[in-house]
Each structure stands twice: as C-alpha cells, then as structure tokens.
Design a protein around this motif. Structure first.
Motif, PDB file in Angstrom:
ATOM      1  N   SER A 487       0.822  -1.213   0.000  1.00  0.00           N
ATOM      2  CA  SER A 487       0.000   0.000   0.000  1.00  0.00           C
ATOM      3  C   SER A 487       0.849   1.252   0.000  1.00  0.00           C
ATOM      4  O   SER A 487       0.345   2.355  -0.234  1.00  0.00           O
ATOM      5  N   GLU A 507      -7.824   0.641   5.320  1.00  0.00           N
ATOM      6  CA  GLU A 507      -7.427  -0.150   4.160  1.00  0.00           C
ATOM      7  C   GLU A 507      -6.234  -1.021   4.530  1.00  0.00           C
ATOM      8  O   GLU A 507      -5.087  -0.752   4.177  1.00  0.00           O
ATOM      9  N   THR A 508      -6.527  -2.090   5.266  1.00  0.00           N
ATOM     10  CA  THR A 508      -5.483  -3.008   5.727  1.00  0.00           C
ATOM     11  C   THR A 508      -5.776  -4.423   5.252  1.00  0.00           C
ATOM     12  O   THR A 508      -6.889  -4.748   4.832  1.00  0.00           O
ATOM     13  N   ARG A 511      -8.731  -5.912   7.191  1.00  0.00           N
ATOM     14  CA  ARG A 511     -10.071  -5.593   6.699  1.00  0.00           C
ATOM     15  C   ARG A 511     -10.384  -6.362   5.419  1.00  0.00           C
ATOM     16  O   ARG A 511     -11.506  -6.846   5.222  1.00  0.00           O
ATOM     17  N   LEU A 512      -9.407  -6.479   4.553  1.00  0.00           N
ATOM     18  CA  LEU A 512      -9.614  -7.205   3.296  1.00  0.00           C
ATOM     19  C   LEU A 512      -9.991  -8.657   3.582  1.00  0.00           C
ATOM     20  O   LEU A 512     -10.945  -9.194   3.001  1.00  0.00           O
ATOM     21  N   LEU A 575      -5.020  -2.637  -5.053  1.00  0.00           N
ATOM     22  CA  LEU A 575      -5.482  -2.463  -3.677  1.00  0.00           C
ATOM     23  C   LEU A 575      -6.642  -1.476  -3.592  1.00  0.00           C
ATOM     24  O   LEU A 575      -7.651  -1.749  -2.925  1.00  0.00           O
ATOM     25  N   SER A 576      -6.506  -0.339  -4.252  1.00  0.00           N
ATOM     26  CA  SER A 576      -7.572   0.667  -4.219  1.00  0.00           C
ATOM     27  C   SER A 576      -8.872   0.084  -4.763  1.00  0.00           C
ATOM     28  O   SER A 576      -9.953   0.308  -4.208  1.00  0.00           O
ATOM     29  N   PHE A 579     -10.490  -2.455  -2.287  1.00  0.00           N
ATOM     30  CA  PHE A 579     -11.171  -1.814  -1.164  1.00  0.00           C
ATOM     31  C   PHE A 579     -12.471  -1.137  -1.604  1.00  0.00           C
ATOM     32  O   PHE A 579     -13.403  -1.018  -0.807  1.00  0.00           O
ATOM     33  N   CYS A 580     -12.542  -0.722  -2.863  1.00  0.00           N
ATOM     34  CA  CYS A 580     -13.825  -0.236  -3.395  1.00  0.00           C
ATOM     35  C   CYS A 580     -14.833  -1.383  -3.442  1.00  0.00           C
ATOM     36  O   CYS A 580     -16.014  -1.212  -3.097  1.00  0.00           O
ATOM     37  N   GLU A 583     -15.980  -2.124   0.063  1.00  0.00           N
ATOM     38  CA  GLU A 583     -16.954  -1.133   0.528  1.00  0.00           C
ATOM     39  C   GLU A 583     -18.334  -1.420  -0.052  1.00  0.00           C
ATOM     40  O   GLU A 583     -19.354  -1.354   0.650  1.00  0.00           O
TER      41      GLU A 583
END
Length: 636
Positions: A487, A507-508, A511-512, A575-576, A579-580, A583
């Motif tokens: 990241s 964003e870790t 969490r993923l 990664l971005s 995380f989208c 979410e």
C-alpha cells in the motif's frame, strides 16, 4: 466455458438476444467484458458519424470512476470538422436510439456518458466470470512474442537479495513483497517468469565473516548449532562491532585530510581484505568456508520464504560471476576495447560524464578486486547467455544512480538492444522506527506478525470468531504485512506499524480478509447454490437497483484494473480497487441483513439465487486480486 473462445462468445451473446459483437482492432473481448460493451457502442456511433471506425472506438474510454458512468465518448477525439464538441453532443444524443446494453446517455461538457443497463450486466457478466474463474482478470496473450512464432516471452525478476549474515532490513522486506507481486503480475499476463534471489554472497563483508569464523567458529558448532543462520548472523554482528573502532579512526583521518590508506593495510581491515582476496583467488580452504556460510543462508531463506508463499527459481549472487573469471574478463575486454573505462589513481573507472551521461565516475576495479558495478555488468551478460531473457527487472531499494550506470554501461558497450530490456523498480528507505521491535531476521519479522495478530484476536474475541486462532493468526498476520508493504507508494517511506493490527477498519490486510470471510459466510447463509447451467435462467431483477447494480458495474472493471496495474507495476491500483469492492459488498451485505423477506415463493427464490451468483462472482474477484498481491484468502 462457452465464452472463452470468440465463436463461443458470439454464440453466447446471440442466446441473450444480441447481434454479433462488432470487430475492432483495439478490442479484447475475450479478456475484458467492458470491451464487449465498448464494441457495441462504437458500432452504434460509427453509423452516426462519418469517420474511421477505429477512430470512433478510440474516442470511447472507460470512465475513471463508476460515478462518472461506465463508458464516455470524448467528442474532440472524433476530429469532426464544422461543428463544436458541445454542438456535436446535442446532435448525437438526438440520434441515439435505445439499446439493450445501455441506459439513456447524457451530455457532460465535451463528453457523452453512458451507464450500462443494469438489466444486461448480470446476464452477460456472470457467465463470463464463471467461465474464467481464477483466470478472470488475466491475459496470457500479453506474454506471447507474436512476431517470433508465438513464443512465450521470458522475464527475470531479481528481488529480496539480502546480504549473507547481515540483518534483513525493511528495504529487503519491501523488495521481497513488491518483487513477488511483480512476478505474479507477469505470470498472470502470460510471461515465463524466473524469480531470482541475488544474494549478497561476495565482497569484503564475507571476508570479515570469514575472519570471525576462523577466530570463533568450528566444525563442532556446525554439528551442534540448532539455528546456524542466527549463529553466523550474530557472529557477523560481533565482527562488525570489533571493526568499528578502526572504521571510526579511518573516518577521522579522512575528515582531517590525513592519509588513511595505511590504516586499511593493518589490523582487522587487513585481515578482512586478505581473507576475501583468498576467496577471490579461489583458494580451496577459503572457498570451502565461503560455501558453508552460503549454504546455511540459502537453506534458512528457502524455509522462511515459503511462509510467504514465495519460491525462488534461482539463488544467485555476485559470487557466480566472481568465481567465473571469463564473465568478468569478457566485460572488461569490451570496456577496454571501446575506451569506456580508464585508469585513475591506481583504479579502473568509468567517467560517465565523458560519455554524455551525468552519472559521475564509477569504479570498476580497485586494488585488483572487482566492484559491485563490474559484477553487475558481468551478471547481465551471464544471464543473457543462460536465460535469453526478453526483460529483466531489478526490485531494489533506492540505488537509482547505480542501476542507471549499469544500464548506460551496457549501452556504451554497444548493446542498446540489451539495455532497453532492463528495468529498475525502486522505492525509498523506511523512515522512523518500526513498531516491530528489534527483529533482524526475516523469520523474526514473520513471527512478530503472527504474535501481534494473535494478541489482537485474543483482545477482541467478538470481532475475530475463528476455530483455530493460532493457525488463522499466521495467515492474517502475513496478509496484514503484505498489504501494508504494497500500500506504500514508491515515494512513501513509512515504517511497519503493527499497531494497526488492533483494528479491522481502514485499508489493511485485516479488513480485506475479514470482508472476504464475511462474504464466504454470506454464501453459506444464503443457502442457494445454482448449477452452472442454471445461471442464464435466473431472474436477476432484484439486482437492478443500488447498491447491487453498483457492485455489478464494479466487478466488470476488474480486468481493466489488472491490465492497468501490469502497465505501471503499481500494486496500489489493485489495492484501491479491492477496497472499493469491499466497501460496495459491505453495503450489499448490510442491505441483505436488513431484508426480512421470508417464504419460498418464486420471487423470493429468484432473489436468493441471484444473490448466490453475485456473491460467488465477487468472491472470485476478491480471491483473484488478493492472490495477485501475494495474500492468502481463507474462508474459515
């Protein structure tokens, strides 16, 4: 597997009521579902404007965010005379006829923006993902050398590369994780990948370690020491401590303008240099000792890298070309014949400024010993002979000037065809103090990850409800480590901070993984598992509205994300995106938890069947993305 061939895909779109997919040179409909929409849209507008079909196709681009639509027509790219882009937008909107793949478009400045019809996405996308499964987002065609009989291209990736006996720094850690990601990306895109660990197994530090072994080591230690690598690591640290007074004295002499050359010919300096010189000269006793120390290191690292799911194809090092005098001799012969290097103050150097490159002067050979630059040059040509590579990538912290010198020297040697194949991926050193404590070995760092993760899980048992906390903490701790390191942007130099393990927010990697586990639990709770031959016959109307439709549009973008990440080799792109997805799936799962529909009517049954297919498609996307990063998804 109907959609994985062009003929099968054409038959599939006919089954769902669409005409043949229009053909455009830039479209890759077998690897990117958005290109299917792109092709149909380009065909529609090609009929409305008089210009080159490929120009129409290229004037359409994916929106940068789902909020801006799915595809946008950039009107100035059409280069149509006699009308302004805004006037053209109004004119084209009047002519546009309803299409089953698209909602009604709208004008936005010099763009016409299109959203995919939520009715079309499930029917087209779900079979597409299901047919590809773990290969969704991969494109093996990018690794083919089509101008040479469809030969698979070869890439060598050098990463991690710790020095024997020295501590495993955060720079080595980041190189390890980033290099593994780069290797995964090339493999996913069809290249033949060779992972190389270029150990620091040659140089004066090995001479110092050799002196230490002669003073304090013995064969008895080799037989009895349980952790040999830690022993030689501690031995090297002891020898560095013994050398420090001499280094300090030399530094003071240099600062005072005194002659410090005499100091280097005495004491531990001289012992170190003499021991390394015996290694360079190939003396059997010195080489036997060097090989023992190297073998201990390779055995240790092979075991520890496996904990990160990393397996190197080759453990190489500067010793390879140093012990093969022909490789170095051939390079020096070219440097001399072409007048590239010159003698200066008893050393052989390359003055790059004289050759049109502002890279200063670099030493090639000094006091009869080879330098880092000369050994790296010899390695380039040695690997060209042994691997015939199409590309070679070095994933190394900083050292930008050094690698530019290597690449420029290769070019000056008349091999610009080789220098063009070389790439250095760099990143800055970490700043600040890691919260990981005084971990100096890679195994220690990984142990610390597991320990800190287990602490976090034990302190919050309601959050982390797993049957095997110790086993799960190993995987989650490593996932945290991998996502943290990836990241960090190339210009970001933060240190590893285990304190983030205490929370599943942000964003870790925690969490993923927790989001992936929640999704797997939802699949079980949903209780419906449609067969593959039922996917096309399900009523997906329950997914037409937000937040479900947004999630559909998002997972359709995954192949474009991986292609973009491959071009830049930037893990943050994936990664971005992930995380989208996290979410959006969280919003959908929250919506499902609030849904109190009951009964077994056809509408309710279709809703759960539709969710089952969506959930499995999202799970596949998350799993594919996590594995590309090097993380390990699990559903326990």
């Amino acid at each position: 597997m109907a959609t994985v061939s062009l003929s099968g895909l054409q038959a599939f779109v006919a089954e769902i009521g669409l005409g043949p997919i229009p053909s455009f040179a830039a479209a890759d409909v077998l690897h990117n579902p958005i290109d299917i929409y792109h092709s149909y849209l380009a065909e529609v507008f090609r009929a409305l404007v008089e210009c080159d079909p490929d120009l129409v196709y290229n004037s359409i681009q994916p929106a940068n965010t789902v909020g801006n639509g799915d595809l946008n027509i950039v009107l100035p790219r059409l280069k149509l005379p006699g009308t302004t882009p805004k006037e053209l937008a109004s004119e084209l909107l009047k002519k546009f006829q309803p299409h089953p793949l698209f909602a009604l478009p709208f004008k936005d400045g010099v763009h016409i923006r299109f959203f995919f019809s939520p009715k079309s996405i499930p029917r087209l996308l779900f079979p597409y993902i299901n047919d590809r499964k773990e290969k969704y987002g991969m494109d093996a065609s990018l690794g083919m050398q089509n101008d040479q009989g469809s030969r698979q291209k070869k890439v060598l990736i050098e990463f991690s590369s710790p020095n024997i006996a020295s501590e495993f720094t955060e720079a080595h850690l980041r190189s390890t994780i980033l290099g593994a990601f780069v290797a995964n990306m090339y493999e996913a895109m069809g290249w033949e990948v060779t992972r190389i660990n270029y150990l620091g197994d040659w140089g004066k530090h090995l001479g110092l370690l050799g002196v230490g072994w002669q003073k304090y080591g013995s064969e008895k230690i080799l037989d009895n020491q349980a952790d040999l690598f830690r022993y030689i690591h501690d031995l090297y640290a002891k020898m560095e401590e013994e050398l420090q007074p001499e280094q300090d004295a030399r530094k003071r002499a240099r600062e005072d303008g005194q002659d410090f050359a005499t100091m280097e010919s005495q004491g531990l300096f001289a012992e170190r240099d003499a021991t390394f010189k015996r290694m360079e000269d190939g003396e059997p006793e010195a080489i036997t000792l060097w090989k023992k120390l190297r073998d201990i290191s390779v055995e240790y690292y092979t075991t520890v890298y496996s904990r990160l799911n990393i397996k190197f194809d080759e453990y190489s090092g500067e010793s390879r070309v140093s012990l093969d005098s022909d490789a170095v001799t051939e390079v020096e012969a070219v440097l001399k014949d072409k007048g590239i290097y010159e003698e200066q103050d008893g050393a052989w150097v390359i003055d790059f400024d004289k050759h049109g490159a502002k890279l200063g002067t670099a030493t090639v050979r000094k006091n009869g010993s080879t330098t880092y630059l000369l050994r790296d040059l010899a390695t380039v040509f040695d690997r060209l002979k042994s691997h015939a590579f199409d590309k070679m990538i070095y994933v190394v912290c900083e050292q930008d000037v050094h690698f530019r010198q290597v690449f420029k020297a290769v070019e000056l040697m008349g091999r610009v065809d080789i220098s063009d194949r070389l790439q250095h991926i760099t990143f800055p050193k970490a700043s600040g103090q890691s919260s990981g404590g005084s971990s100096h070995l890679l195994g220690d760092i990984l142990d610390q990850c597991q320990f800190r993760m287990l602490e976090a899980m034990n302190s919050n048992p309601e959050e982390y409800q797993f049957e095997d906390p110790e086993g799960i903490s190993k995987v989650m701790g490593l996932n945290f480590l991998i996502v943290h390191e990836l990241s960090l942007r190339k210009n970001h130099n933060s240190s590893l901070d285990f304190n983030f393990m205490a929370s599943s927010e942000g964003e870790t990697g925690i969490r993923l993984q927790m989001s992936y586990s929640r999704l797997c639990s939802a699949i079980l709770k949903n209780g419906v598992h449609p067969r593959e031959d039922e996917i096309n016959n399900i009523d997906y109307s329950s997914l037409w509205d937000e937040p479900w439709s947004e999630l559909l549009r998002l997972i359709a973008r995954y192949p474009e994300v991986t292609t973009s990440a491959f071009k830049t080799l930037e893990p943050g792109t994936i990664l971005s995106y992930l995380f989208c997805v996290v979410e959006q799936i969280s919003s959908c799962l929250d919506d499902a938890d609030e849904d109190d529909s009951e009964g077994e009517g056809s509408t309710v049954g279709s809703k759960y069947a539709a969710r089952a297919v969506l959930y499995d498609s999202v799970r596949q996307v998350l799993e594919n993305g996590m594995k590309l990063l090097g993380a390990t998804p699990f559903n326990k």
